[in-house]
Design a protein around this motif. Structure first.
Motif, PDB file in Angstrom:
ATOM      1  N   LEU A  67       0.826  -1.201   0.000  1.00  0.00           N
ATOM      2  CA  LEU A  67       0.000   0.000   0.000  1.00  0.00           C
ATOM      3  C   LEU A  67       0.865   1.257   0.000  1.00  0.00           C
ATOM      4  O   LEU A  67       0.641   2.179  -0.803  1.00  0.00           O
ATOM      5  CB  LEU A  67      -0.928  -0.004   1.214  1.00  0.00           C
ATOM      6  CG  LEU A  67      -1.712   1.294   1.475  1.00  0.00           C
ATOM      7  CD1 LEU A  67      -2.667   1.575   0.328  1.00  0.00           C
ATOM      8  CD2 LEU A  67      -2.453   1.222   2.808  1.00  0.00           C
ATOM      9  N   LEU A  68       1.861   1.324   0.879  1.00  0.00           N
ATOM     10  CA  LEU A  68       2.714   2.509   0.936  1.00  0.00           C
ATOM     11  C   LEU A  68       3.503   2.689  -0.356  1.00  0.00           C
ATOM     12  O   LEU A  68       3.711   3.823  -0.818  1.00  0.00           O
ATOM     13  CB  LEU A  68       3.662   2.402   2.127  1.00  0.00           C
ATOM     14  CG  LEU A  68       3.026   2.484   3.518  1.00  0.00           C
ATOM     15  CD1 LEU A  68       4.093   2.405   4.610  1.00  0.00           C
ATOM     16  CD2 LEU A  68       2.222   3.778   3.681  1.00  0.00           C
ATOM     17  N   ALA A  69       3.964   1.594  -0.942  1.00  0.00           N
ATOM     18  CA  ALA A  69       4.699   1.682  -2.203  1.00  0.00           C
ATOM     19  C   ALA A  69       3.798   2.202  -3.319  1.00  0.00           C
ATOM     20  O   ALA A  69       4.219   3.027  -4.150  1.00  0.00           O
ATOM     21  CB  ALA A  69       5.278   0.314  -2.566  1.00  0.00           C
ATOM     22  N   GLN A  70       2.549   1.737  -3.362  1.00  0.00           N
ATOM     23  CA  GLN A  70       1.610   2.214  -4.371  1.00  0.00           C
ATOM     24  C   GLN A  70       1.332   3.707  -4.215  1.00  0.00           C
ATOM     25  O   GLN A  70       1.289   4.450  -5.203  1.00  0.00           O
ATOM     26  CB  GLN A  70       0.305   1.422  -4.288  1.00  0.00           C
ATOM     27  CG  GLN A  70       0.418  -0.031  -4.746  1.00  0.00           C
ATOM     28  CD  GLN A  70      -0.865  -0.800  -4.513  1.00  0.00           C
ATOM     29  OE1 GLN A  70      -1.705  -0.428  -3.685  1.00  0.00           O
ATOM     30  NE2 GLN A  70      -1.030  -1.903  -5.240  1.00  0.00           N
ATOM     31  N   LEU A  71       1.152   4.147  -2.969  1.00  0.00           N
ATOM     32  CA  LEU A  71       0.884   5.567  -2.724  1.00  0.00           C
ATOM     33  C   LEU A  71       2.105   6.412  -3.080  1.00  0.00           C
ATOM     34  O   LEU A  71       1.970   7.522  -3.606  1.00  0.00           O
ATOM     35  CB  LEU A  71       0.489   5.775  -1.266  1.00  0.00           C
ATOM     36  CG  LEU A  71      -0.809   5.093  -0.816  1.00  0.00           C
ATOM     37  CD1 LEU A  71      -1.076   5.373   0.668  1.00  0.00           C
ATOM     38  CD2 LEU A  71      -1.986   5.549  -1.659  1.00  0.00           C
ATOM     39  N   GLY A  72       3.299   5.894  -2.791  1.00  0.00           N
ATOM     40  CA  GLY A  72       4.506   6.622  -3.173  1.00  0.00           C
ATOM     41  C   GLY A  72       4.655   6.709  -4.677  1.00  0.00           C
ATOM     42  O   GLY A  72       5.083   7.750  -5.216  1.00  0.00           O
ATOM     43  N   ASN A  73       4.283   5.644  -5.373  1.00  0.00           N
ATOM     44  CA  ASN A  73       4.352   5.637  -6.832  1.00  0.00           C
ATOM     45  C   ASN A  73       3.404   6.673  -7.437  1.00  0.00           C
ATOM     46  O   ASN A  73       3.730   7.312  -8.441  1.00  0.00           O
ATOM     47  CB  ASN A  73       4.015   4.237  -7.361  1.00  0.00           C
ATOM     48  CG  ASN A  73       4.209   4.129  -8.857  1.00  0.00           C
ATOM     49  OD1 ASN A  73       5.291   4.351  -9.373  1.00  0.00           O
ATOM     50  ND2 ASN A  73       3.136   3.782  -9.564  1.00  0.00           N
ATOM     51  N   ARG A  74       2.244   6.852  -6.826  1.00  0.00           N
ATOM     52  CA  ARG A  74       1.306   7.881  -7.302  1.00  0.00           C
ATOM     53  C   ARG A  74       1.916   9.277  -7.207  1.00  0.00           C
ATOM     54  O   ARG A  74       1.614  10.154  -8.011  1.00  0.00           O
ATOM     55  CB  ARG A  74       0.020   7.854  -6.472  1.00  0.00           C
ATOM     56  CG  ARG A  74      -0.862   6.658  -6.687  1.00  0.00           C
ATOM     57  CD  ARG A  74      -2.181   6.876  -5.976  1.00  0.00           C
ATOM     58  NE  ARG A  74      -2.905   5.637  -5.770  1.00  0.00           N
ATOM     59  CZ  ARG A  74      -4.061   5.542  -5.119  1.00  0.00           C
ATOM     60  NH1 ARG A  74      -4.615   6.650  -4.618  1.00  0.00           N
ATOM     61  NH2 ARG A  74      -4.655   4.377  -4.954  1.00  0.00           N
ATOM     62  N   ARG A  75       2.784   9.471  -6.212  1.00  0.00           N
ATOM     63  CA  ARG A  75       3.418  10.775  -6.031  1.00  0.00           C
ATOM     64  C   ARG A  75       4.716  10.891  -6.818  1.00  0.00           C
ATOM     65  O   ARG A  75       5.429  11.888  -6.713  1.00  0.00           O
ATOM     66  CB  ARG A  75       3.689  11.005  -4.538  1.00  0.00           C
ATOM     67  CG  ARG A  75       2.428  11.048  -3.691  1.00  0.00           C
ATOM     68  CD  ARG A  75       2.739  11.181  -2.207  1.00  0.00           C
ATOM     69  NE  ARG A  75       3.363  12.460  -1.884  1.00  0.00           N
ATOM     70  CZ  ARG A  75       2.701  13.570  -1.590  1.00  0.00           C
ATOM     71  NH1 ARG A  75       1.373  13.563  -1.599  1.00  0.00           N
ATOM     72  NH2 ARG A  75       3.337  14.689  -1.294  1.00  0.00           N
ATOM     73  N   GLY A  76       5.018   9.870  -7.607  1.00  0.00           N
ATOM     74  CA  GLY A  76       6.189   9.919  -8.459  1.00  0.00           C
ATOM     75  C   GLY A  76       7.485   9.527  -7.778  1.00  0.00           C
ATOM     76  O   GLY A  76       8.574   9.814  -8.296  1.00  0.00           O
ATOM     77  N   PHE A  77       7.406   8.835  -6.647  1.00  0.00           N
ATOM     78  CA  PHE A  77       8.598   8.451  -5.904  1.00  0.00           C
ATOM     79  C   PHE A  77       9.019   7.018  -6.253  1.00  0.00           C
ATOM     80  O   PHE A  77       8.172   6.144  -6.444  1.00  0.00           O
ATOM     81  CB  PHE A  77       8.359   8.544  -4.396  1.00  0.00           C
ATOM     82  CG  PHE A  77       8.017   9.935  -3.919  1.00  0.00           C
ATOM     83  CD1 PHE A  77       8.657  11.045  -4.453  1.00  0.00           C
ATOM     84  CD2 PHE A  77       7.048  10.130  -2.950  1.00  0.00           C
ATOM     85  CE1 PHE A  77       8.344  12.329  -4.020  1.00  0.00           C
ATOM     86  CE2 PHE A  77       6.725  11.408  -2.511  1.00  0.00           C
ATOM     87  CZ  PHE A  77       7.366  12.505  -3.057  1.00  0.00           C
ATOM     88  N   ASP A  78      10.309   6.826  -6.324  1.00  0.00           N
ATOM     89  CA  ASP A  78      10.864   5.497  -6.555  1.00  0.00           C
ATOM     90  C   ASP A  78      11.391   4.964  -5.229  1.00  0.00           C
ATOM     91  O   ASP A  78      12.561   5.132  -4.892  1.00  0.00           O
ATOM     92  CB  ASP A  78      11.985   5.572  -7.595  1.00  0.00           C
ATOM     93  CG  ASP A  78      12.501   4.192  -7.989  1.00  0.00           C
ATOM     94  OD1 ASP A  78      11.799   3.202  -7.704  1.00  0.00           O
ATOM     95  OD2 ASP A  78      13.611   4.111  -8.554  1.00  0.00           O
TER      96      ASP A  78
END
Length: 355
Positions: A84-95
């Motif tokens: 979940l946290l990885a998906q939310l970070g991906n939405r914000r453009g974070f790797d």
């Protein structure tokens, strides 16, 4: 049942002798002066002065923490919460860097380290984390973590209590917004609180940035919820938390009050009124969630450790000193769970269990 009734009467007698506590109407106390009852049902009061200091810092405007922002982070574990946290970070453009259990954590990676593992893996995670990065560890686990953090000296780390449900890895989370708490229940405190709150808001999930005093109350409420609803549900066939709330409300209410009282007299933390209604409202929100006795040491086992301290001894003057069980109803239900083969209390007889 007779034994449990005796335990409860013994507990009431102890509370009657405690400072500031009035004996319930109709309670008959033993007349013998050969029995000394301790004013508190455990050997010590584990109080923490840091929330008080933090409160005065807030009033005086000193030692205020800097607001952190979301950024590329390290995520340890790829289960439901980690994904979940990885998906939310991906939405914000974070790797984000995903670290598997047992893999080393790089010392030169900036940002927070979200620990999304089971409680029993925490020691291994701390061991694989470089000393200079340990202040960036963010704990997201349920249960009682205070003894663990004290053991490793992790007093200032960010902590979050997630009142949400993720049914499956990659699934949409259900937030813990209830009729009793429309502002939400999930809370975070510490250095990286702003970063985590911003990331959760990306998924339209509420996250309250709390001071340490309010967060501690929040975490204890979640501990009581998970210990009471899981226990009552497990001994009734593993029903859902919604069924516990609808079919066994009187029993779970009594257990909630008992565990909350135990926290009050051992940690010197008084929870806010309306606790039973708040926890039942959350159970209705996540009514489909199944019940089971998991991670016993970190949940019900923390209360049971104090039960193991209850004893009766004779001092050198021949006087009997009683230390009764601080949560007899909880103990009675644990014994039922043991009879059903759900747990083995013999594994937890040693009060020197290492955290």
């Amino acid at each position: 049942k007779a034994t449990a009734v005796g335990r409860r009467r013994q507990m009431l007698a102890v509370l009657a002798f405690s400072p500031g506590v009035l004996a319930p109407p109709g309670l008959v106390l033993p007349a013998s002066n050969k029995v000394l009852r301790a004013p508190v049902p455990v050997g010590q009061m584990n109080s923490d002065s840091r929330p008080t200091e933090e409160y005065f810092d807030f009033l005086l405007g000193r030692n205020q923490k800097d607001l952190t922002v979301d950024q590329p982070s390290i995520i340890v574990g790829s289960g439901r919460v980690g994904t979940l946290l990885a998906q939310l970070g991906n939405r914000r453009g974070f790797d984000d860097l995903i670290v598997r259990r047992g893999d080393p954590i790089p010392a030169d990676h900036p940002g927070p380290i979200y620990i999304c593992t089971r409680n029993d893996d925490l020691s291994a995670v701390v061991a694989q984390c470089p000393e200079e990065k340990r202040p960036d560890l963010v704990f997201l686990q349920n249960g009682m973590l205070e003894p663990f953090r004290q053991r490793y000296g992790l007093y200032e780390n960010t902590q979050a209590m997630l009142w949400l449900a993720v049914v499956r890895t990659g699934g949409k989370p259900l937030d813990g917004i209830t009729s009793e708490c429309p502002e939400g229940l999930t809370g975070v405190t510490g250095k990286w609180s702003g970063a985590l709150a911003a990331r959760l808001r990306t998924g339209e999930l509420v996250c309250l940035d709390q001071n340490e005093r309010d967060y501690r109350r929040n975490s204890l409420e979640k501990l009581i919820w998970i210990s009471s609803f899981m226990l009552v549900g497990a001994i009734n066939g593993g029903i859902t938390v919604g069924q516990v709330e609808s079919k066994h409300k009187e029993l779970v209410h009594a257990l909630i009050r008992e565990l909350a009282s135990m926290c009050r007299y051992t940690l010197s933390v008084a929870l806010k009124t309306g606790l039973e209604e708040r926890l039942c409202a959350y159970s209705r929100q996540v009514e489909f969630f199944p019940t089971a006795l998991k991670e016993f040491k970190w949940r019900n086992g923390w209360f049971y450790r104090y039960t193991r301290l209850s004893t009766a001894t004779i001092n050198r003057n021949g006087l009997k000193i009683e230390m009764p069980d601080p949560c007899p109803l909880h103990t009675e239900l644990l014994e039922i769970a043991q009879e059903q083969g759900l747990i083995n209390l013999g594994e937890y007889q040693d009060t020197e269990v290492r955290w």
